[in-house]
Design a protein around this motif. Sequence first.
Motif, PDB file in Angstrom:
ATOM      1  N   HIS A  81       0.848  -1.190   0.000  1.00  0.00           N
ATOM      2  CA  HIS A  81       0.000   0.000   0.000  1.00  0.00           C
ATOM      3  C   HIS A  81       0.881   1.237   0.000  1.00  0.00           C
ATOM      4  CE1 HIS A  81       0.946  -0.744   4.219  1.00  0.00           C
ATOM      5  NE2 HIS A  81       0.893   0.576   4.365  1.00  0.00           N
ATOM      6  N   PHE A  82       0.299   2.363  -0.354  1.00  0.00           N
ATOM      7  CA  PHE A  82       1.012   3.639  -0.296  1.00  0.00           C
ATOM      8  C   PHE A  82       0.005   4.777  -0.208  1.00  0.00           C
ATOM      9  CE2 PHE A  82       0.459   2.494  -4.725  1.00  0.00           C
ATOM     10  CZ  PHE A  82       0.032   3.658  -5.345  1.00  0.00           C
ATOM     11  N   GLY A  83       0.489   5.905   0.292  1.00  0.00           N
ATOM     12  CA  GLY A  83      -0.359   7.092   0.381  1.00  0.00           C
ATOM     13  C   GLY A  83      -1.230   7.167   1.613  1.00  0.00           C
ATOM     14  N   GLU A  84      -0.966   6.322   2.621  1.00  0.00           N
ATOM     15  CA  GLU A  84      -1.847   6.295   3.794  1.00  0.00           C
ATOM     16  C   GLU A  84      -1.849   7.609   4.568  1.00  0.00           C
ATOM     17  OE1 GLU A  84       1.985   4.213   5.231  1.00  0.00           O
ATOM     18  OE2 GLU A  84       0.853   4.395   3.381  1.00  0.00           O
ATOM     19  N   LEU A  85      -0.788   8.391   4.454  1.00  0.00           N
ATOM     20  CA  LEU A  85      -0.745   9.669   5.163  1.00  0.00           C
ATOM     21  C   LEU A  85      -1.806  10.634   4.659  1.00  0.00           C
ATOM     22  CD1 LEU A  85       3.119  10.113   5.411  1.00  0.00           C
ATOM     23  CD2 LEU A  85       1.537   9.180   7.114  1.00  0.00           C
ATOM     24  N   ALA A  86      -2.208  10.467   3.409  1.00  0.00           N
ATOM     25  CA  ALA A  86      -3.231  11.351   2.831  1.00  0.00           C
ATOM     26  C   ALA A  86      -4.601  11.129   3.470  1.00  0.00           C
ATOM     27  CB  ALA A  86      -3.314  11.136   1.321  1.00  0.00           C
ATOM     28  N   LEU A  87      -4.782  10.018   4.178  1.00  0.00           N
ATOM     29  CA  LEU A  87      -6.057   9.797   4.858  1.00  0.00           C
ATOM     30  C   LEU A  87      -6.181  10.670   6.101  1.00  0.00           C
ATOM     31  CD1 LEU A  87      -6.543   5.929   4.718  1.00  0.00           C
ATOM     32  CD2 LEU A  87      -7.505   7.681   3.214  1.00  0.00           C
ATOM     33  N   VAL A  88      -5.038  11.034   6.673  1.00  0.00           N
ATOM     34  CA  VAL A  88      -5.036  11.765   7.928  1.00  0.00           C
ATOM     35  C   VAL A  88      -4.660  13.237   7.738  1.00  0.00           C
ATOM     36  CG1 VAL A  88      -4.039  11.848  10.255  1.00  0.00           C
ATOM     37  CG2 VAL A  88      -4.474   9.638   9.173  1.00  0.00           C
ATOM     38  N   PHE A  89      -3.693  13.503   6.851  1.00  0.00           N
ATOM     39  CA  PHE A  89      -3.185  14.858   6.671  1.00  0.00           C
ATOM     40  C   PHE A  89      -3.580  15.432   5.328  1.00  0.00           C
ATOM     41  CE2 PHE A  89       0.154  12.807   9.338  1.00  0.00           C
ATOM     42  CZ  PHE A  89      -0.116  13.510  10.501  1.00  0.00           C
ATOM     43  N   ASN A  90      -3.780  16.732   5.307  1.00  0.00           N
ATOM     44  CA  ASN A  90      -4.046  17.448   4.064  1.00  0.00           C
ATOM     45  C   ASN A  90      -2.709  18.001   3.571  1.00  0.00           C
ATOM     46  OD1 ASN A  90      -5.304  18.667   1.935  1.00  0.00           O
ATOM     47  ND2 ASN A  90      -6.113  20.364   3.123  1.00  0.00           N
ATOM     48  N   ASP A 122     -10.847   9.304  20.170  1.00  0.00           N
ATOM     49  CA  ASP A 122      -9.639   8.701  20.738  1.00  0.00           C
ATOM     50  C   ASP A 122      -8.890   7.889  19.685  1.00  0.00           C
ATOM     51  OD1 ASP A 122     -11.917   7.037  20.817  1.00  0.00           O
ATOM     52  OD2 ASP A 122     -11.005   5.725  22.316  1.00  0.00           O
ATOM     53  N   ILE A 123      -9.615   7.180  18.849  1.00  0.00           N
ATOM     54  CA  ILE A 123      -8.992   6.416  17.767  1.00  0.00           C
ATOM     55  C   ILE A 123      -8.370   7.381  16.756  1.00  0.00           C
ATOM     56  CG2 ILE A 123      -9.456   4.910  15.781  1.00  0.00           C
ATOM     57  CD1 ILE A 123     -11.523   3.474  17.546  1.00  0.00           C
ATOM     58  N   LYS A 124      -9.091   8.440  16.439  1.00  0.00           N
ATOM     59  CA  LYS A 124      -8.575   9.431  15.487  1.00  0.00           C
ATOM     60  C   LYS A 124      -7.263  10.028  16.001  1.00  0.00           C
ATOM     61  CE  LYS A 124      -9.785  13.593  12.929  1.00  0.00           C
ATOM     62  NZ  LYS A 124     -10.799  14.616  12.672  1.00  0.00           N
ATOM     63  N   GLU A 125      -7.213  10.366  17.273  1.00  0.00           N
ATOM     64  CA  GLU A 125      -6.000  10.942  17.870  1.00  0.00           C
ATOM     65  C   GLU A 125      -4.829   9.965  17.786  1.00  0.00           C
ATOM     66  OE1 GLU A 125      -5.039  12.519  22.262  1.00  0.00           O
ATOM     67  OE2 GLU A 125      -6.865  13.356  21.355  1.00  0.00           O
ATOM     68  N   HIS A 126      -5.091   8.691  18.054  1.00  0.00           N
ATOM     69  CA  HIS A 126      -4.047   7.670  17.965  1.00  0.00           C
ATOM     70  C   HIS A 126      -3.547   7.527  16.524  1.00  0.00           C
ATOM     71  CE1 HIS A 126      -1.738   4.124  18.918  1.00  0.00           C
ATOM     72  NE2 HIS A 126      -2.347   3.465  17.952  1.00  0.00           N
ATOM     73  N   LEU A 127      -4.458   7.540  15.569  1.00  0.00           N
ATOM     74  CA  LEU A 127      -4.074   7.423  14.165  1.00  0.00           C
ATOM     75  C   LEU A 127      -3.232   8.617  13.718  1.00  0.00           C
ATOM     76  CD1 LEU A 127      -7.389   6.101  12.603  1.00  0.00           C
ATOM     77  CD2 LEU A 127      -5.343   4.813  13.191  1.00  0.00           C
ATOM     78  N   ILE A 128      -3.556   9.798  14.221  1.00  0.00           N
ATOM     79  CA  ILE A 128      -2.772  10.991  13.880  1.00  0.00           C
ATOM     80  C   ILE A 128      -1.341  10.854  14.398  1.00  0.00           C
ATOM     81  CG2 ILE A 128      -2.502  13.461  14.367  1.00  0.00           C
ATOM     82  CD1 ILE A 128      -5.601  13.656  14.127  1.00  0.00           C
ATOM     83  N   SER A 129      -1.169  10.312  15.597  1.00  0.00           N
ATOM     84  CA  SER A 129       0.190  10.157  16.126  1.00  0.00           C
ATOM     85  C   SER A 129       0.993   9.140  15.314  1.00  0.00           C
ATOM     86  CB  SER A 129       0.168   9.780  17.612  1.00  0.00           C
ATOM     87  OG  SER A 129      -0.320   8.480  17.804  1.00  0.00           O
TER      88      SER A 129
END
Length: 144
Positions: A81-90, A122-129
């Motif tokens: 897979h690739f590009g997973e950071l685009a799910l969290v960050f703009n 809480d899950i969103k915060e963990h995913l961001i870290s």
Amino acid sequence: MQEILIHASKDHIEKVEIFKQLPEHILMKVVAHLRSEIFLPGDVIVSAGTPGNCMFFIYHGTVAVFTPQGREICHLEDGAHFGELALVFNETRVANVVAVTPCELFVSRRSDFLEAIAPFPDIKEHLISIATERLYQTQQETTE
């Protein structure tokens, strides 16, 4: 067709670090929104410097990842897979990705992903870290 897509993509998604912590019902929401896209050899899938708004799961095929300067970083194949950071960050894309062989990719859009995790801050915060750490690593790899 959607049931086939769900079955085929669920295994791929469960391997992604940012998805490992998701409860099954959220994971299934993410999987249900995936769409399949086909790329031919030489097709540019992702261009460095462009806005990222989705991630990709390689169901079948091989892609090459390049720095913005054109240095090849690696090849990714079936199950990667690739590009997973685009799910969290703009953020803008930090690498170019080009199809090496005919590829079928599953695509997950940021809007669908954020909608699925919105009720779980809480899950969103963990995913961001997790994603922040991964973003730092990716930036180091593409600037070397």
